[in-house]
Structure formats: C-alpha cells, structure tokens
Design a protein around this motif. Structure first.
Motif, PDB file in Angstrom:
ATOM      1  N   LEU A 160       0.838  -1.204   0.000  1.00 27.00           N
ATOM      2  CA  LEU A 160       0.000   0.000   0.000  1.00 27.00           C
ATOM      3  C   LEU A 160       0.869   1.249   0.000  1.00 27.00           C
ATOM      4  CD1 LEU A 160      -2.765   1.356   0.122  1.00 27.00           C
ATOM      5  CD2 LEU A 160      -2.714   1.058   2.612  1.00 27.00           C
ATOM      6  N   GLU A 161       1.923   1.254   0.789  1.00 24.09           N
ATOM      7  CA  GLU A 161       2.846   2.394   0.816  1.00 24.09           C
ATOM      8  C   GLU A 161       3.434   2.641  -0.573  1.00 24.09           C
ATOM      9  OE1 GLU A 161       4.003   4.616   3.146  1.00 24.09           O
ATOM     10  OE2 GLU A 161       2.523   3.892   4.595  1.00 24.09           O
ATOM     11  N   GLN A 162       3.835   1.566  -1.241  1.00 22.18           N
ATOM     12  CA  GLN A 162       4.410   1.703  -2.581  1.00 22.18           C
ATOM     13  C   GLN A 162       3.382   2.254  -3.562  1.00 22.18           C
ATOM     14  OE1 GLN A 162       5.933  -2.187  -3.461  1.00 22.18           O
ATOM     15  NE2 GLN A 162       7.752  -1.939  -2.198  1.00 22.18           N
ATOM     16  N   GLN A 163       2.146   1.764  -3.465  1.00 18.67           N
ATOM     17  CA  GLN A 163       1.088   2.257  -4.349  1.00 18.67           C
ATOM     18  C   GLN A 163       0.839   3.743  -4.112  1.00 18.67           C
ATOM     19  OE1 GLN A 163      -2.188  -0.353  -3.329  1.00 18.67           O
ATOM     20  NE2 GLN A 163      -2.040  -1.376  -5.330  1.00 18.67           N
ATOM     21  N   LEU A 164       0.769   4.133  -2.856  1.00 15.83           N
ATOM     22  CA  LEU A 164       0.503   5.538  -2.534  1.00 15.83           C
ATOM     23  C   LEU A 164       1.670   6.425  -2.941  1.00 15.83           C
ATOM     24  CD1 LEU A 164      -1.261   5.114   0.923  1.00 15.83           C
ATOM     25  CD2 LEU A 164      -2.317   5.712  -1.267  1.00 15.83           C
ATOM     26  N   ASP A 165       2.906   5.939  -2.732  1.00 17.58           N
ATOM     27  CA  ASP A 165       4.071   6.711  -3.160  1.00 17.58           C
ATOM     28  C   ASP A 165       4.049   6.918  -4.671  1.00 17.58           C
ATOM     29  OD1 ASP A 165       5.000   6.959  -0.586  1.00 17.58           O
ATOM     30  OD2 ASP A 165       6.529   5.375  -0.782  1.00 17.58           O
ATOM     31  N   ALA A 187       1.413   6.868  -6.650  1.00 22.70           N
ATOM     32  CA  ALA A 187       0.306   7.771  -6.985  1.00 22.70           C
ATOM     33  C   ALA A 187       0.665   9.211  -6.651  1.00 22.70           C
ATOM     34  CB  ALA A 187      -0.959   7.350  -6.243  1.00 22.70           C
ATOM     35  N   ASN A 188       1.311   9.419  -5.515  1.00 24.80           N
ATOM     36  CA  ASN A 188       1.706  10.776  -5.121  1.00 24.80           C
ATOM     37  C   ASN A 188       2.755  11.329  -6.075  1.00 24.80           C
ATOM     38  OD1 ASN A 188      -0.029  10.968  -2.957  1.00 24.80           O
ATOM     39  ND2 ASN A 188       1.480  10.259  -1.462  1.00 24.80           N
ATOM     40  N   ALA A 189       3.715  10.502  -6.469  1.00 24.90           N
ATOM     41  CA  ALA A 189       4.767  10.950  -7.387  1.00 24.90           C
ATOM     42  C   ALA A 189       4.162  11.342  -8.729  1.00 24.90           C
ATOM     43  CB  ALA A 189       5.805   9.850  -7.567  1.00 24.90           C
ATOM     44  N   ALA A 190       3.142  10.616  -9.170  1.00 22.33           N
ATOM     45  CA  ALA A 190       2.513  10.902 -10.466  1.00 22.33           C
ATOM     46  C   ALA A 190       1.714  12.198 -10.433  1.00 22.33           C
ATOM     47  CB  ALA A 190       1.614   9.741 -10.875  1.00 22.33           C
ATOM     48  N   THR A 191       1.211  12.590  -9.264  1.00 19.07           N
ATOM     49  CA  THR A 191       0.355  13.779  -9.202  1.00 19.07           C
ATOM     50  C   THR A 191       1.081  15.034  -8.753  1.00 19.07           C
ATOM     51  OG1 THR A 191      -0.301  13.270  -6.933  1.00 19.07           O
ATOM     52  CG2 THR A 191      -1.702  12.418  -8.696  1.00 19.07           C
ATOM     53  N   ILE A 192       2.323  14.917  -8.294  1.00 22.49           N
ATOM     54  CA  ILE A 192       3.025  16.101  -7.786  1.00 22.49           C
ATOM     55  C   ILE A 192       3.130  17.174  -8.871  1.00 22.49           C
ATOM     56  CG2 ILE A 192       5.320  16.941  -7.096  1.00 22.49           C
ATOM     57  CD1 ILE A 192       5.511  14.523  -5.266  1.00 22.49           C
ATOM     58  N   GLY A 193       3.481  16.801 -10.062  1.00 20.55           N
ATOM     59  CA  GLY A 193       3.644  17.777 -11.145  1.00 20.55           C
ATOM     60  C   GLY A 193       2.362  18.071 -11.896  1.00 20.55           C
ATOM     61  N   SER A 194       1.310  17.284 -11.677  1.00 21.59           N
ATOM     62  CA  SER A 194       0.096  17.465 -12.475  1.00 21.59           C
ATOM     63  C   SER A 194      -0.818  18.543 -11.927  1.00 21.59           C
ATOM     64  CB  SER A 194      -0.685  16.158 -12.562  1.00 21.59           C
ATOM     65  OG  SER A 194      -1.231  15.840 -11.290  1.00 21.59           O
ATOM     66  N   LEU A 198      -3.518  15.169   0.486  1.00 21.00           N
ATOM     67  CA  LEU A 198      -4.947  14.980   0.282  1.00 21.00           C
ATOM     68  C   LEU A 198      -5.206  13.673  -0.457  1.00 21.00           C
ATOM     69  CD1 LEU A 198      -7.786  16.073   0.619  1.00 21.00           C
ATOM     70  CD2 LEU A 198      -7.507  17.307  -1.525  1.00 21.00           C
ATOM     71  N   LEU A 199      -4.387  13.368  -1.461  1.00 23.50           N
ATOM     72  CA  LEU A 199      -4.535  12.105  -2.171  1.00 23.50           C
ATOM     73  C   LEU A 199      -4.342  10.925  -1.236  1.00 23.50           C
ATOM     74  CD1 LEU A 199      -2.777  12.616  -5.607  1.00 23.50           C
ATOM     75  CD2 LEU A 199      -5.159  12.060  -5.178  1.00 23.50           C
ATOM     76  N   PHE A 200      -3.363  11.045  -0.347  1.00 24.39           N
ATOM     77  CA  PHE A 200      -3.116   9.962   0.612  1.00 24.39           C
ATOM     78  C   PHE A 200      -4.366   9.717   1.452  1.00 24.39           C
ATOM     79  CE2 PHE A 200      -2.132   8.747   4.944  1.00 24.39           C
ATOM     80  CZ  PHE A 200      -1.505   7.538   4.734  1.00 24.39           C
ATOM     81  N   ARG A 201      -4.971  10.754   1.937  1.00 22.83           N
ATOM     82  CA  ARG A 201      -6.160  10.593   2.775  1.00 22.83           C
ATOM     83  C   ARG A 201      -7.306   9.964   1.996  1.00 22.83           C
ATOM     84  NH1 ARG A 201      -5.789  16.469   5.542  1.00 22.83           N
ATOM     85  NH2 ARG A 201      -4.079  15.982   6.942  1.00 22.83           N
ATOM     86  N   VAL A 202      -7.490  10.380   0.772  1.00 20.77           N
ATOM     87  CA  VAL A 202      -8.589   9.862  -0.027  1.00 20.77           C
ATOM     88  C   VAL A 202      -8.293   8.440  -0.500  1.00 20.77           C
ATOM     89  CG1 VAL A 202      -9.875  10.162  -2.167  1.00 20.77           C
ATOM     90  CG2 VAL A 202      -9.345  12.144  -0.752  1.00 20.77           C
ATOM     91  N   ASP A 203      -7.104   8.227  -1.048  1.00 26.30           N
ATOM     92  CA  ASP A 203      -6.779   6.948  -1.648  1.00 26.30           C
ATOM     93  C   ASP A 203      -6.430   5.862  -0.638  1.00 26.30           C
ATOM     94  OD1 ASP A 203      -7.148   8.095  -4.080  1.00 26.30           O
ATOM     95  OD2 ASP A 203      -5.026   8.322  -4.544  1.00 26.30           O
ATOM     96  N   GLY A 204      -5.785   6.214   0.462  1.00 23.48           N
ATOM     97  CA  GLY A 204      -5.256   5.197   1.348  1.00 23.48           C
ATOM     98  C   GLY A 204      -6.001   4.957   2.634  1.00 23.48           C
TER      99      GLY A 204
END
Length: 174
Positions: A64-69, A71-78, A85-91
């Motif tokens: 789960l940590e790897q998935q969230l990391d 996902a977070n890396a993919a959205t930092i620049g977007s 916020l993504l962590f709270r919603v997704d994880g």
C-alpha cells in the motif's frame, strides 16, 4: 510485564539461562509434563500461523505504501491535488482495513496465550504453580519460555514431540 525486572523496575529481558533454571526448578510428574508439552505444541502451531499472518499484513502495508508513493509521485507535477490529500482519499480505507487485521491478529495471539496459561493452571497444582512463580522472580512468569526448555529437553532425548520420558504411552490426559 514480561520485560520488567520486578525487583529493580528496569526494562530488562530475562536471559535464557534464567528460564532454563526455572524449567529445572519446576518438577512436574511425567504425566503432567506431557500434558503441558502437548498444550505448548498446540500453542506453537497457532503462533506460527499468527507469525505468517503478521508477515502478510506487513507485506500488504508495504504494498500500500508503494502504491501511494507511486500515486503521489505521479500527481506532484500534475497539479491535480496535493499528495497529502490524495493519501487521505486513496489510502484511508485500505489502511483502516490493515489496522483492523493487525488488531484481530493481536487479539488472537493474546487469546491463545491466555488459553495456554489457563491450561497450565489446570494441569498443575496450586503448590506447583506457586513454586514456579517464585522460581521466576524477579521476572513475571513466562510459561512459553519455560516450556520451550522442556520441549527442547524431550527432543534432545530423541522422544517424539509431546512424548515425555517415563510417561506411559497412550493419549494425552487433556
């Protein structure tokens, strides 16, 4: 309590030599010792399952940590949403489920340890239990530590797991 020296109040784990001395000090008749070792072997089987379950839970936490990391890396620049916020919603739900699994695993381990203690109290007399508790001083009694020496002693004698030297052959008294 098991990691406290009751005399000094310090956090201190008793040495294996201490538990070996306690195991030597407690003299159970062969039939009682056989019953105690039989209970302990069942305890060990369950604890092994608990360990496997904990490894799976930790593996799932890591996944789960790897998935969230990722996902977070993919959205930092977007600019979609801040990573926190993504962590709270997704994880959140996944973490909650994993924590519930861990809590259940801990409850099961505690329950089986209590069952072992209860079984030993039913096998031994009050006098034997008191002598064992006194032999444990200055540490809290730790049945599995003592039983591990009895089991190792029986295995060193080449007896089948749960069979005790001097005990009559046949089913356990439990």
């Amino acid at each position: 309590m098991k990691l406290i020296n009751l005399e000094t109040g310090d956090f201190e784990e008793a040495s294996p030599a201490h538990w070996a001395m306690v195991a030597e000090h407690i003299q159970l008749p062969p039939q009682m010792r056989e019953s105690a070792i039989s209970c302990y072997t069942l305890y060990l089987e369950y604890v092994e399952k608990v360990k496997e379950d904990r490894i799976a839970i930790l593996r799932d936490f890591n996944h789960l940590e790897q998935q969230l990391d990722a996902a977070n890396a993919a959205t930092i620049g977007s600019g979609v949403a801040p990573p926190t916020l993504l962590f709270r919603v997704d994880g959140y739900e996944e973490y909650q489920q994993l924590l519930e699994r861990l809590q259940l695993s801990l409850k099961r381990e505690h329950m089986v340890a209590n069952m072992l203690s209860y079984s030993l109290s039913q096998i031994s007399s009050h006098v034997q239990m008191a002598k064992g508790m006194l032999a444990c001083w200055p540490y809290w009694p730790d049945g599995p530590s003592v039983l591990s020496f009895w089991l190792a002693d029986e295995q060193a004698r080449g007896l089948p797991r749960g069979a005790v030297a001097g005990a009559p052959a046949g089913p356990s008294s439990l």
